[in-house]
Design a protein around this motif. Structure first.
Motif, PDB file in Angstrom:
ATOM      1  N   THR A 130     -59.199  49.788 -11.203  1.00 43.00           N
ATOM      2  CA  THR A 130     -60.464  49.101 -11.452  1.00 43.00           C
ATOM      3  C   THR A 130     -60.298  47.951 -12.437  1.00 43.00           C
ATOM      4  O   THR A 130     -61.182  47.109 -12.549  1.00 43.00           O
ATOM      5  N   ALA A 131     -59.171  47.904 -13.130  1.00 37.27           N
ATOM      6  CA  ALA A 131     -58.872  46.773 -14.017  1.00 37.27           C
ATOM      7  C   ALA A 131     -58.112  45.685 -13.279  1.00 37.27           C
ATOM      8  O   ALA A 131     -57.492  44.818 -13.906  1.00 37.27           O
ATOM      9  N   ASP A 132     -58.129  45.715 -11.933  1.00 36.53           N
ATOM     10  CA  ASP A 132     -57.520  44.692 -11.080  1.00 36.53           C
ATOM     11  C   ASP A 132     -55.993  44.727 -11.087  1.00 36.53           C
ATOM     12  O   ASP A 132     -55.350  43.737 -10.754  1.00 36.53           O
ATOM     13  N   MET A 133     -55.396  45.878 -11.456  1.00 37.02           N
ATOM     14  CA  MET A 133     -53.940  45.934 -11.536  1.00 37.02           C
ATOM     15  C   MET A 133     -53.304  46.177 -10.179  1.00 37.02           C
ATOM     16  O   MET A 133     -52.110  45.936  -9.998  1.00 37.02           O
ATOM     17  N   GLY A 134     -54.061  46.668  -9.221  1.00 38.91           N
ATOM     18  CA  GLY A 134     -53.502  46.946  -7.904  1.00 38.91           C
ATOM     19  C   GLY A 134     -52.912  48.337  -7.838  1.00 38.91           C
ATOM     20  O   GLY A 134     -52.480  48.910  -8.844  1.00 38.91           O
ATOM     21  N   VAL A 135     -52.835  48.876  -6.626  1.00 34.31           N
ATOM     22  CA  VAL A 135     -52.400  50.260  -6.440  1.00 34.31           C
ATOM     23  C   VAL A 135     -50.929  50.434  -6.798  1.00 34.31           C
ATOM     24  O   VAL A 135     -50.550  51.347  -7.537  1.00 34.31           O
ATOM     25  N   ASP A 136     -50.059  49.560  -6.273  1.00 31.92           N
ATOM     26  CA  ASP A 136     -48.620  49.730  -6.485  1.00 31.92           C
ATOM     27  C   ASP A 136     -48.258  49.681  -7.962  1.00 31.92           C
ATOM     28  O   ASP A 136     -47.491  50.525  -8.455  1.00 31.92           O
ATOM     29  N   THR A 137     -48.790  48.689  -8.662  1.00 30.58           N
ATOM     30  CA  THR A 137     -48.461  48.554 -10.080  1.00 30.58           C
ATOM     31  C   THR A 137     -49.048  49.704 -10.885  1.00 30.58           C
ATOM     32  O   THR A 137     -48.409  50.221 -11.811  1.00 30.58           O
ATOM     33  N   ALA A 138     -50.274  50.135 -10.553  1.00 28.36           N
ATOM     34  CA  ALA A 138     -50.886  51.258 -11.260  1.00 28.36           C
ATOM     35  C   ALA A 138     -50.054  52.522 -11.093  1.00 28.36           C
ATOM     36  O   ALA A 138     -49.835  53.278 -12.056  1.00 28.36           O
ATOM     37  N   LEU A 139     -49.561  52.775  -9.875  1.00 30.44           N
ATOM     38  CA  LEU A 139     -48.727  53.949  -9.633  1.00 30.44           C
ATOM     39  C   LEU A 139     -47.418  53.858 -10.412  1.00 30.44           C
ATOM     40  O   LEU A 139     -46.922  54.859 -10.935  1.00 30.44           O
ATOM     41  N   ARG A 140     -46.854  52.674 -10.482  1.00 27.27           N
ATOM     42  CA  ARG A 140     -45.602  52.509 -11.223  1.00 27.27           C
ATOM     43  C   ARG A 140     -45.804  52.811 -12.704  1.00 27.27           C
ATOM     44  O   ARG A 140     -44.995  53.501 -13.333  1.00 27.27           O
ATOM     45  N   VAL A 141     -46.885  52.298 -13.280  1.00 23.65           N
ATOM     46  CA  VAL A 141     -47.146  52.511 -14.704  1.00 23.65           C
ATOM     47  C   VAL A 141     -47.330  53.996 -14.997  1.00 23.65           C
ATOM     48  O   VAL A 141     -46.731  54.551 -15.924  1.00 23.65           O
ATOM     49  N   THR A 142     -48.161  54.670 -14.216  1.00 22.59           N
ATOM     50  CA  THR A 142     -48.436  56.081 -14.498  1.00 22.59           C
ATOM     51  C   THR A 142     -47.223  56.961 -14.227  1.00 22.59           C
ATOM     52  O   THR A 142     -47.004  57.957 -14.927  1.00 22.59           O
ATOM     53  N   ALA A 143     -46.419  56.611 -13.212  1.00 31.01           N
ATOM     54  CA  ALA A 143     -45.207  57.394 -12.937  1.00 31.01           C
ATOM     55  C   ALA A 143     -44.236  57.303 -14.114  1.00 31.01           C
ATOM     56  O   ALA A 143     -43.631  58.301 -14.525  1.00 31.01           O
ATOM     57  N   ASN A 144     -44.077  56.107 -14.672  1.00 27.00           N
ATOM     58  CA  ASN A 144     -43.198  55.936 -15.832  1.00 27.00           C
ATOM     59  C   ASN A 144     -43.748  56.688 -17.045  1.00 27.00           C
ATOM     60  O   ASN A 144     -42.987  57.231 -17.849  1.00 27.00           O
ATOM     61  N   MET A 145     -45.078  56.706 -17.180  1.00 29.09           N
ATOM     62  CA  MET A 145     -45.670  57.438 -18.304  1.00 29.09           C
ATOM     63  C   MET A 145     -45.385  58.933 -18.203  1.00 29.09           C
ATOM     64  O   MET A 145     -45.210  59.625 -19.219  1.00 29.09           O
ATOM     65  N   ALA A 146     -45.343  59.464 -16.974  1.00 31.48           N
ATOM     66  CA  ALA A 146     -45.190  60.908 -16.780  1.00 31.48           C
ATOM     67  C   ALA A 146     -43.758  61.388 -16.968  1.00 31.48           C
ATOM     68  O   ALA A 146     -43.537  62.589 -17.156  1.00 31.48           O
ATOM     69  N   GLU A 147     -42.777  60.490 -16.910  1.00 29.70           N
ATOM     70  CA  GLU A 147     -41.379  60.907 -17.017  1.00 29.70           C
ATOM     71  C   GLU A 147     -41.122  61.583 -18.361  1.00 29.70           C
ATOM     72  O   GLU A 147     -41.275  60.978 -19.420  1.00 29.70           O
ATOM     73  N   GLY A 148     -40.712  62.853 -18.300  1.00 28.36           N
ATOM     74  CA  GLY A 148     -40.377  63.602 -19.502  1.00 28.36           C
ATOM     75  C   GLY A 148     -41.575  64.058 -20.312  1.00 28.36           C
ATOM     76  O   GLY A 148     -41.409  64.706 -21.357  1.00 28.36           O
TER      77      GLY A 148
END
Length: 428
Positions: free
Chosen positions: A169-187
């Protein structure tokens, strides 16, 4: 007797010759008339076809404009729907947690907000009497609040889904949003984190994406350095040129501006006002004249004047208008006739409020004018600015500066960490 017969034959032959000549003349006249009629018919047919082409082109342009408007409306509605869904989900999760939490922690968790500028949630104050820290420049301009909090949440699937929705909803797009959250979840998946820690993780991941593209506009020893400025209508090209001219002049550079927007009414006058503010000369031509011709002359004038930089304004054009984009391609061709290495920089100015449509703009303008860098404007309003992260992730083009106001000094170098912190509402 023989002589009379010969004379009669001669007269007959002459009469026959005259008749043949008259017949030839009549035939030539008939053929000429047929050619004239055929030419008139061709002219009428060509005029009719030209009129049909103009009508078809006008209809195509109108259809393209309607389609673009419908796409913008659809994007806006999709963002609103996503925000509403995220809000409903957050409220439902909060209700479930409140019902299931038999031993609440000292600071009760608050669900992440979805109506965000910034994108990350506001936090519960730890001490109501403690004054809030002052936000940085981008935080103030983008509407960030900065209360201190103690809130802890489990980084689980529900949390990651909620964060993805916030970023989308902040206009980041689906692919980039998924990348950010996936990196946040690592470890960290399944661990209980404070909201401040979640904000910091998100800001750091966004800054990591933005860091490689945060570069100032390069300056070259060859002069004049030609900087072509392109973008759609209303993106802020003219104001950006004025601000750049002011900054370069303050740095000791000799700058010349070419008012290549000969299409829009008052565009030249607007650029002249900015030129006066910056103390920089503006080369102009009559409204409606060929912009490529003006650009060619401006390059010669800038070279004769010993200018360090030539900033070229261009008419705003929608990326779905083929005729206008071809005019821009012509300007590029004319520039390269004068200097095959130019334009040395092609800046695409983007309006932050256009959201995901900025991605299409970059694609088309890059094909036509070989875009070398981006400037994002209007980050001082309601725009969330997340599309800038998507652009960095997708294209990797340098981001030189961001516009944060209408004053001549309201053009800031792009700082990825400050931008990321402001986007998520994190105070360092």
């Amino acid at each position: 007797m023989q002589k009379a017969a010969d004379e009669e034959a001669r007269k007959a032959a002459e009469a026959a010759a005259r008749e043949a000549e008259a017949a030839r003349a009549a035939e030539e006249e008939r053929q000429a008339e047929e050619r004239r009629l055929a030419e008139e018919a061709r002219a009428v047919d060509e005029a009719r076809r030209a009129e049909e082409r103009e009508e078809a082109e006008a209809a195509a342009r109108a259809a393209a404009e309607r389609q673009a408007a419908e796409e913008r409306d659809a994007e806006e509605q999709a963002r609103k729907d996503a925000a509403a869904k995220a809000a409903r989900d957050a409220e439902a999760r909060a209700a479930r947690e409140a019902a299931q939490d038999e031993a609440p922690e000292p600071s009760a968790p608050e669900p992440l907000r979805t109506t965000m500028t910034p994108v990350a949630p506001d936090l519960v104050e730890e001490d109501a009497g403690e004054p809030a820290a002052k936000p940085g420049l981008l935080g103030r301009l983008m509407g960030r609040a900065a209360p201190k909090t103690v809130v802890r949440r489990v980084l689980d699937d529900d949390m990651l889904e909620q964060l993805e929705e916030l970023l989308i909803t902040a206009d980041m797009g689906v692919d980039t949003a998924l990348r950010v959250t996936a990196n946040m979840a690592e470890g960290r998946f399944g661990k209980k984190l404070s909201v401040a820690e979640i904000k910091q993780l998100m800001a750091d991941e966004i800054a990591r994406i933005m860091e490689p593209v945060a570069r100032p506009l390069p300056l070259y020893p060859k002069t004049p350095q030609v900087v072509l400025v392109v973008g759609v209508n209303g993106s802020g090209k003219t104001t950006t040129i004025g601000k750049l001219a002011s900054q370069f002049r303050a740095a000791g550079k000799k700058v010349v501006i070419a008012a290549g927007d000969t299409f829009r009414a008052a565009a030249v006058e607007q650029l002249q006002v900015w030129g006066e503010r910056a103390g920089v000369p503006v080369l102009t031509a009559a409204q409606g004249s060929d912009p490529a011709s003006l650009v060619f002359d401006a390059m010669g004038q800038a070279q004769a004047d010993g200018a360090d930089l030539l900033l070229i304004d261009t008419a705003g054009r929608l990326q779905n208008r083929g005729d206008l984009m071809e005019e821009l391609a012509k300007i590029v061709r004319v520039i390269r006739k004068k200097d095959e290495t130019a334009p040395h920089n092609t800046l695409l100015v983007l309006d932050a409020t256009t959201g995901q449509n900025a991605i299409n703009q970059v694609k088309v303008f890059q094909e036509i004018s070989d875009v070398s860098g981006l400037v994002m404007t209007k980050l001082d309003g309601t725009a969330k600015g997340g599309v800038l992260v998507a652009l960095a992730d997708k294209f990797g083009l340098p981001i030189h500066a961001i516009g944060v106001g209408e004053q001549i000094d309201d053009l800031s170098p792009f700082d990825p960490q400050e931008f990321a912190d402001a986007l998520v509402g994190y105070e360092r």
